[in-house]
Design a protein around this motif. Structure first.
Motif, PDB file in Angstrom:
ATOM      1  N   LEU A  52      45.721  53.345 132.300  1.00 57.39           N
ATOM      2  CA  LEU A  52      44.409  52.875 131.814  1.00 57.39           C
ATOM      3  C   LEU A  52      44.432  51.475 131.206  1.00 57.39           C
ATOM      4  O   LEU A  52      43.645  50.627 131.616  1.00 57.39           O
ATOM      5  CB  LEU A  52      43.818  53.900 130.844  1.00 57.39           C
ATOM      6  N   PRO A  53      45.312  51.216 130.216  1.00 54.98           N
ATOM      7  CA  PRO A  53      45.286  49.859 129.650  1.00 54.98           C
ATOM      8  C   PRO A  53      45.584  48.768 130.669  1.00 54.98           C
ATOM      9  O   PRO A  53      44.988  47.688 130.628  1.00 54.98           O
ATOM     10  CB  PRO A  53      46.355  49.896 128.558  1.00 54.98           C
ATOM     11  N   GLU A  54      46.481  49.043 131.604  1.00 51.73           N
ATOM     12  CA  GLU A  54      46.793  48.013 132.601  1.00 51.73           C
ATOM     13  C   GLU A  54      45.716  47.948 133.666  1.00 51.73           C
ATOM     14  O   GLU A  54      45.339  46.869 134.123  1.00 51.73           O
ATOM     15  CB  GLU A  54      48.143  48.303 133.228  1.00 51.73           C
ATOM     16  N   GLY A  55      45.215  49.118 134.048  1.00 49.95           N
ATOM     17  CA  GLY A  55      44.149  49.155 135.046  1.00 49.95           C
ATOM     18  C   GLY A  55      42.935  48.364 134.582  1.00 49.95           C
ATOM     19  O   GLY A  55      42.169  47.822 135.384  1.00 49.95           O
ATOM     20  N   TYR A 115      46.908  51.325 122.353  1.00 55.67           N
ATOM     21  CA  TYR A 115      46.557  49.965 121.939  1.00 55.67           C
ATOM     22  C   TYR A 115      45.768  49.302 123.064  1.00 55.67           C
ATOM     23  O   TYR A 115      46.001  49.584 124.246  1.00 55.67           O
ATOM     24  CB  TYR A 115      47.822  49.165 121.609  1.00 55.67           C
ATOM     25  N   PRO A 116      44.845  48.402 122.706  1.00 53.52           N
ATOM     26  CA  PRO A 116      43.978  47.804 123.732  1.00 53.52           C
ATOM     27  C   PRO A 116      44.619  46.618 124.453  1.00 53.52           C
ATOM     28  O   PRO A 116      45.476  45.940 123.880  1.00 53.52           O
ATOM     29  CB  PRO A 116      42.777  47.318 122.907  1.00 53.52           C
ATOM     30  N   THR A 117      44.212  46.392 125.691  1.00 56.10           N
ATOM     31  CA  THR A 117      44.608  45.165 126.401  1.00 56.10           C
ATOM     32  C   THR A 117      43.444  44.186 126.325  1.00 56.10           C
ATOM     33  O   THR A 117      42.397  44.392 126.928  1.00 56.10           O
ATOM     34  CB  THR A 117      44.946  45.438 127.877  1.00 56.10           C
ATOM     35  N   GLY A 275      46.408  60.556 116.338  1.00 55.85           N
ATOM     36  CA  GLY A 275      45.081  60.414 116.972  1.00 55.85           C
ATOM     37  C   GLY A 275      44.246  59.256 116.483  1.00 55.85           C
ATOM     38  O   GLY A 275      43.146  59.020 116.982  1.00 55.85           O
ATOM     39  N   ASN A 276      44.746  58.525 115.478  1.00 57.91           N
ATOM     40  CA  ASN A 276      43.923  57.459 114.903  1.00 57.91           C
ATOM     41  C   ASN A 276      44.310  56.053 115.335  1.00 57.91           C
ATOM     42  O   ASN A 276      44.164  55.104 114.579  1.00 57.91           O
ATOM     43  CB  ASN A 276      43.933  57.541 113.379  1.00 57.91           C
ATOM     44  N   GLY A 277      44.789  55.909 116.556  1.00 54.66           N
ATOM     45  CA  GLY A 277      45.063  54.568 117.068  1.00 54.66           C
ATOM     46  C   GLY A 277      43.776  53.919 117.534  1.00 54.66           C
ATOM     47  O   GLY A 277      42.732  54.565 117.590  1.00 54.66           O
ATOM     48  N   ARG A 281      40.850  57.843 121.368  1.00 55.19           N
ATOM     49  CA  ARG A 281      39.684  58.604 121.813  1.00 55.19           C
ATOM     50  C   ARG A 281      39.257  58.140 123.209  1.00 55.19           C
ATOM     51  O   ARG A 281      39.016  58.939 124.094  1.00 55.19           O
ATOM     52  CB  ARG A 281      38.543  58.419 120.805  1.00 55.19           C
ATOM     53  N   GLN A 282      39.219  56.815 123.406  1.00 55.28           N
ATOM     54  CA  GLN A 282      38.782  56.281 124.707  1.00 55.28           C
ATOM     55  C   GLN A 282      39.736  56.695 125.827  1.00 55.28           C
ATOM     56  O   GLN A 282      39.290  56.991 126.930  1.00 55.28           O
ATOM     57  CB  GLN A 282      38.707  54.750 124.665  1.00 55.28           C
ATOM     58  N   ARG A 283      41.039  56.683 125.540  1.00 48.99           N
ATOM     59  CA  ARG A 283      42.001  57.047 126.589  1.00 48.99           C
ATOM     60  C   ARG A 283      41.781  58.488 127.023  1.00 48.99           C
ATOM     61  O   ARG A 283      41.763  58.795 128.214  1.00 48.99           O
ATOM     62  CB  ARG A 283      43.447  56.887 126.094  1.00 48.99           C
ATOM     63  N   MET A 284      41.647  59.368 126.042  1.00 48.02           N
ATOM     64  CA  MET A 284      41.481  60.781 126.400  1.00 48.02           C
ATOM     65  C   MET A 284      40.143  61.011 127.091  1.00 48.02           C
ATOM     66  O   MET A 284      40.052  61.761 128.056  1.00 48.02           O
ATOM     67  CB  MET A 284      41.584  61.661 125.153  1.00 48.02           C
TER      68      MET A 284
END
Lengths: 323, 253
Positions: A52-55, A115-117, A275-277, A281-284
């Motif tokens: 997901l982050p790389e996509g 973590y976000p890209t 769960g608080n990164g 929530r968005q990844r799941m």
């Protein structure tokens, strides 16, 4: 413990000590099986969530060459997910159940993917640091005691080291480019450095699984050993890029022959794990959405396969009657 | 239009079709309905972006103004893009994605079969290389049209809906215009007149096997391949795709 069980356990440990690989049909302690299913499925989930982050940057890659390379890379991660689910299935687990556990929040995956890209440089940083940290762990796992896992790792490691070079090369292009590009690279290192160190897991003194896993040779190095190895390899690479590792305590130690480095923010580590990164929530949600929205496709594929096999049966019967 | 200009335009059409459809498919990466299909769709996206690179690089050389594959991909706006409307349509769901892919692949396959005897040597070599990939794309999308058309009631309904919605973008594929005529005359391009019956036959056969109703031919929307009127979707694709090149002009990545 009954004597028979004790003998089995002793034989098992003797095989491990003799560096024999354990294969799916061999006897193994329940706890060994459970540990492996947990670890392999976590690893599989990490590959899939890691897409997901790389996509996130495939559609925005800055050149067609980079776009193709990133697509191929993210596709490799999906492939790794598949082999690893396959390896977990050799232990009697079921892929669907494992995926359900992930979606229900019962199974873990690597926290780094929470973590976000935020910029293109993050794609370079993930390849260089995240895949780099993963390789430290995975090279060790090519010698793990469970045969199918060790073999899956050999193939995965080859692809991961290619990804790591590709990531580093992205950053090299930025660092040899314009000032704005170099800043982008520095900013990415600032954000990804510490989470990458956290990838090796809690410090040895706080790691509840390490001791038993070492005895069973599932793991062959401790979290802290691997982390130190990663720092030692990576710092000179940052120097070569000309960007600065965001750790004022980082210093070469002549005596130990290693880099000393600062204390990891363990509060942050445990927060993200629980769960608080920034993106848990968005990844799941993205994974659950893909799975739910794909349900009708999976059902239709099954229904069609059934129809077709019934049709074939009917045709075969008709053919026999005609004959 | 000069034959030289038509040649460039013709190559842009091929390159842009591959690029935009590859881009659309790549949006699925990480979000597919099944991990195996995620991988398969990414494979097709990879083939298509790969084909786009070869064709756009060639188009740039034919144009002779120093534009390479990236300048063509990243620095043209909507009005300068020459892909057919079909490929810029959004993914919506897996049914739309598969129907779009099939309706395009069935055309693209026959087109590339014909381009294997193009007088443009470079194009011929690209077609020769791509045809194996495109044959696989067509097999994949045909199989999924059948599977989902003849799967469950729900999948049938979704597929029929996608088919009805996308049908009006198929006319443009096989309707020749000035560029097609000029390139056919020059022996560079394919005869759309010859491709049309092959296309219709393939589409009918697969839809029938999939138990899907073929929509009435009716109104067909065009404007993609001549660039006169794209749909609103293309602007968003380009905004996303070109972001870095536009925000940080003139840099190497």
């Amino acid at each position: 413990m009954d004597p028979k069980q004790k003998a089995l356990l002793e034989q098992f440990q003797a095989r491990i000590d003799a560096e024999e690989k354990i294969e799916p049909k061999d006897w193994m302690p329940d706890e060994y099986r459970k540990t492996l299913i947990r670890q392999i499925s976590q690893h599989a989930h990490s590959e899939v969530v890691g897409m997901l982050p790389e996509g996130n940057w495939i559609s925005r890659a800055p050149s067609l060459r980079r776009k193709v390379a990133l697509l191929a890379k993210v596709q490799d991660e999906a492939g790794h997910g598949l082999y690893l689910y396959g390896a977990a299935e050799t232990l009697g687990a079921d892929r669907e159940d494992l995926i359900d556990e992930l979606h229900e929040g019962k199974a873990k995956y690597s926290s780094i993917f929470n973590y976000p890209t935020l910029s293109w440089a993050d794609i370079g940083a993930i390849g260089w640091l995240v895949d780099g940290a993963a390789i430290m762990n995975q090279v060790m796992l090519t010698r793990t005691s469970y045969g199918p896992y060790a073999r899956a790792m050999v193939r995965i490691c080859k692809e991961e080291s290619f990804h790591q070079r590709q990531g580093y090369e992205i950053l090299l292009a930025l660092c040899r480019g314009a000032e704005a590009q170099k800043q982008m690279a520095q900013d990415a290192l600032n954000r990804w450095w510490w989470p990458s160190l956290m990838m090796f897991g809690p410090s040895d003194k706080d790691s509840k699984h390490t001791a038993q896993s070492m005895r069973w040779k599932i793991k062959r190095k401790t979290n802290d050993e691997l982390r130190q190895q990663f720092v030692d390899v990576t710092v000179p690479q940052a120097d070569f890029l000309g960007i600065e590792v965001p750790d004022p305590a980082l210093k070469w130690n002549e005596e130990s022959g290693h880099y000393d480095f600062g204390e990891i923010n363990w509060d942050e580590f445990w927060q993200v794990v629980s769960g608080n990164g920034p993106c848990n929530r968005q990844r799941m949600e993205a994974r659950v959405k893909a799975h739910q929205e794909g349900a009708w496709v999976r059902e239709a594929a099954m229904a069609y396969a059934e129809k077709r096999s019934k049709r074939r049966e009917r045709e075969a019967k008709a053919a026999i009657q005609v004959a | 239009m000069s034959p030289h200009q038509a040649h460039f335009e013709y190559l842009l059409r091929l390159g842009d079709n591959a690029l935009i459809l590859g881009h659309r498919l790549s949006e699925w990466c990480g979000h597919g309905p099944i991990l195996e299909q995620d991988i398969a769709m990414t494979n097709i996206a990879l083939d298509q972006v790969g084909q786009a690179r070869s064709i756009l690089a060639h188009a740039g050389k034919v144009e002779g103004k120093g534009r390479d594959e990236d300048k063509l991909a990243y620095l043209r706006d909507v009005g300068e893009y020459r892909n057919v409307l079909l490929v810029e349509q959004p993914n919506e769901d897996f049914a739309f994605t598969i129907v779009r892919q099939f309706l395009f692949d069935a055309f693209n396959f026959h087109l590339h079969e014909a381009l294997r005897s193009s007088k443009d040597e470079q194009l011929r070599a690209i077609a020769e290389k791509s045809i194996k990939e495109i044959a696989y794309h067509l097999r994949y999308s045909s199989e999924w049209v059948i599977r989902l058309g003849d799967g469950t009631e729900e999948s049938h309904r979704k597929m029929q809906h996608a088919l009805n919605s996308l049908w009006m973008y198929t006319g443009e594929l096989t309707t020749p215009d000035e560029v097609d005529e000029l390139m056919l005359e020059a022996g560079i391009g394919a005869s759309l007149g010859r491709i049309k019956p092959l296309y219709d036959e393939k589409v009918s056969a697969i839809l029938q096997e999939a138990t899907l109703g073929q929509p009435e031919s009716g109104y067909m929307q065009s404007g993609g391949k001549n660039g006169k009127m794209h749909t609103e979707h293309l602007g968003y694709i380009l905004a996303e795709m070109q972001f870095i090149q536009r925000a940080y002009p003139g840099m190497e990545w």
